[in-house]
Structure formats: structure tokens, C-alpha cells
Design an enzyme around this catalytic site. Structure first.
Site, PDB file in Angstrom:
ATOM      1  N   ALA A  16      28.605  44.990  34.202  1.00 28.81           N
ATOM      2  CA  ALA A  16      28.612  44.021  34.643  1.00 28.81           C
ATOM      3  C   ALA A  16      30.207  43.972  33.696  1.00 28.81           C
ATOM      4  O   ALA A  16      30.130  44.290  32.595  1.00 28.81           O
ATOM      5  CB  ALA A  16      28.211  42.832  34.702  1.00 28.81           C
ATOM      6  N   SER A  21      36.387  46.748  38.931  1.00 29.98           N
ATOM      7  CA  SER A  21      37.303  45.958  39.979  1.00 29.98           C
ATOM      8  C   SER A  21      38.269  45.761  39.191  1.00 29.98           C
ATOM      9  O   SER A  21      39.213  45.928  40.543  1.00 29.98           O
ATOM     10  CB  SER A  21      37.236  43.874  39.444  1.00 29.98           C
ATOM     11  OG  SER A  21      35.622  43.794  40.037  1.00 29.98           O
ATOM     12  N   HIS A  56      40.161  37.075  39.484  1.00 29.86           N
ATOM     13  CA  HIS A  56      40.552  37.561  40.267  1.00 29.86           C
ATOM     14  C   HIS A  56      41.754  37.434  40.866  1.00 29.86           C
ATOM     15  O   HIS A  56      42.489  38.783  41.497  1.00 29.86           O
ATOM     16  CB  HIS A  56      39.170  38.289  41.218  1.00 29.86           C
ATOM     17  CG  HIS A  56      37.992  38.886  40.405  1.00 29.86           C
ATOM     18  ND1 HIS A  56      37.737  39.990  41.126  1.00 29.86           N
ATOM     19  CD2 HIS A  56      37.548  39.095  39.249  1.00 29.86           C
ATOM     20  CE1 HIS A  56      37.006  40.885  40.036  1.00 29.86           C
ATOM     21  NE2 HIS A  56      36.676  39.857  39.331  1.00 29.86           N
ATOM     22  N   ARG A  60      46.017  39.970  41.915  1.00 31.40           N
ATOM     23  CA  ARG A  60      45.873  40.288  43.074  1.00 31.40           C
ATOM     24  C   ARG A  60      47.099  40.115  42.965  1.00 31.40           C
ATOM     25  O   ARG A  60      47.886  38.916  43.343  1.00 31.40           O
ATOM     26  CB  ARG A  60      44.989  40.585  43.629  1.00 31.40           C
ATOM     27  CG  ARG A  60      44.059  40.431  43.505  1.00 31.40           C
ATOM     28  CD  ARG A  60      43.008  40.396  45.519  1.00 31.40           C
ATOM     29  NE  ARG A  60      42.705  39.201  45.874  1.00 31.40           N
ATOM     30  CZ  ARG A  60      41.393  38.764  45.122  1.00 31.40           C
ATOM     31  NH1 ARG A  60      40.120  39.426  44.701  1.00 31.40           N
ATOM     32  NH2 ARG A  60      41.426  36.887  45.700  1.00 31.40           N
ATOM     33  N   GLU A  68      36.981  36.197  53.181  1.00 34.28           N
ATOM     34  CA  GLU A  68      35.729  35.897  52.253  1.00 34.28           C
ATOM     35  C   GLU A  68      34.962  36.312  53.242  1.00 34.28           C
ATOM     36  O   GLU A  68      34.457  34.852  53.993  1.00 34.28           O
ATOM     37  CB  GLU A  68      35.945  34.583  51.485  1.00 34.28           C
ATOM     38  CG  GLU A  68      36.323  34.456  49.692  1.00 34.28           C
ATOM     39  CD  GLU A  68      36.666  33.218  49.796  1.00 34.28           C
ATOM     40  OE1 GLU A  68      35.449  32.741  49.808  1.00 34.28           O
ATOM     41  OE2 GLU A  68      37.765  32.987  48.731  1.00 34.28           O
TER      42      GLU A  68
END
Length: 190
Positions: A16, A21, A56, A60, A68
Site C-alpha cells: 500500500a 500505480s 489518481h 493521468r 470502471e
């Protein structure tokens, strides 16, 4: 002069808040058209979750598309869309699968839930191995932490560990992100 071919499947593991990411996004940053597959869904009333999702999205590129969904097999099999795909993340996908199968419950797990979850994991691993798309997947490395106190927590950890192994086996490259630092577990073939 030989050219280096970019690997078609990369798995990025980490704990975590390790930076996994961010690293996945960096691998595809030069691509204008990327399908970002968010498997986490929405959590009504959870302000912290909403903030994470917003962060997030802000990172991008605007040209990237977002889906999703937890129907990863269909995304990976889609030959009509040639865009690279970034799946974030397999741990949230597995959470959804375990929810759908009722697999958090000990009795359900023992009475077919385990087999149902395993079938879904096997199908995802097959789809990952077969995809013709350039694909990057993010997943939590859960085997290095505290042993979960509950049977449901242990079954999740063990199932995700097996899923990560299957996806890693079918990947050309596997990276581990620790404290924002990237370690190559399985290098891309030259």
C-alpha cells in the site's frame, strides 16, 4: 541493428502506498490513447476513497480513457480496441469477485465459494496470457505483511498471492515497487 521490443504484459507489485500505480502510469505516459481500467468502484459516503480516486484521475493524461469495471477478461480479449490497457488493480478486482461469490463467509467458502473464486482467477489468468493488447496490471504484494487475524483475511491474502503468481508467469516483465523504488523481479527478454 536489433531493436528492443517492448513487453506486451507487465505486472507491477507493491505494498500500500508504495508507488506502484504511479510507476504503472509512467510506463504508459508516452501513449496518447490508454484505457485505464479502475476496478475499485465507488464507495458512497467514503470521503477518503473519493479523494484517492480523484488523485489518481488528476495524475493521468487527459487523453486517456477510463473504464470502471471488473470484467477484465472482456477488456483483455477486446480486439476492436488496440489501445494499451492499464489495470489498477488486481487486489480490488479480487475483492469484488469474493463479494460476488460470498467468499468472505466461511461456510460459503467451504461450500463452493472457493471453487467459484478459483474459476474466476483462472479465467483472468488465461485472459492475461492470451491478450494481444499491451497491458500493465497493478497488484498488491500481500505476502510480506502481517498475517491477517481472520480466516477471510487469510483466504484473501492466499488467493491474491496465487493470482499474482499466475499473472506473473504469463507476464514478460514483473516489477516490485518498494518505497517508490522499482526492483526488477522478471526482466523483459532482450
Amino acid at each position: 541493428m536489433a531493436t528492443h521490443l517492448e513487453p506486451s504484459r507487465t505486472l507491477i507489485l507493491g505494498g500500500a502506498r508504495s508507488g506502484k500505480s504511479t510507476k504503472a502510469e509512467q510506463l504508459l505516459a508516452d501513449r496518447a490513447d490508454v484505457l485505464y481500467v479502475a476496478t475499485g468502484g465507488t464507495r458512497d459516503g467514503d470521503a477518503e476513497w473519493a479523494q484517492r480516486v480523484a488523485l489518481h484521475r488528476e495524475r493521468r493524461p487527459a487523453s486517456w480513457r477510463t473504464a470502471e469495471t471488473c470484467d477484465l477478461e472482456a477488456v483483455l480479449a477486446d480486439t476492436a480496441d488496440p489501445a494499451p490497457v492499464l489495470v489498477d488493480c488486481l487486489a480490488l478486482w479480487l475483492t469484488s469477485v469474493m463479494d460476488e461469490c460470498g467468499a468472505w463467509d466461511d461456510a460459503v467458502w467451504a461450500d463452493g465459494g472457493e471453487a467459484a473464486v478459483q474459476r474466476r482467477c483462472d479465467a483472468l489468468a488465461r485472459a492475461w496470457a492470451a491478450t494481444g493488447r499491451h497491458a500493465v496490471a497493478v497488484s498488491n504484494e500481500v505476502g510480506m505483511g502481517v498475517v491477517p487475524a481472520t480466516a477471510a483475511g487469510r483466504r484473501f491474502r492466499d488467493t491474491l498471492g496465487r493470482l499474482n503468481m499466475a499473472v506473473a508467469d504469463a507476464s514478460e516483465r514483473v516489477l516490485l515497487v518498494v518505497a517508490g523504488q522499482v526492483l526488477t523481479v522478471k526482466p523483459a527478454a532482450a
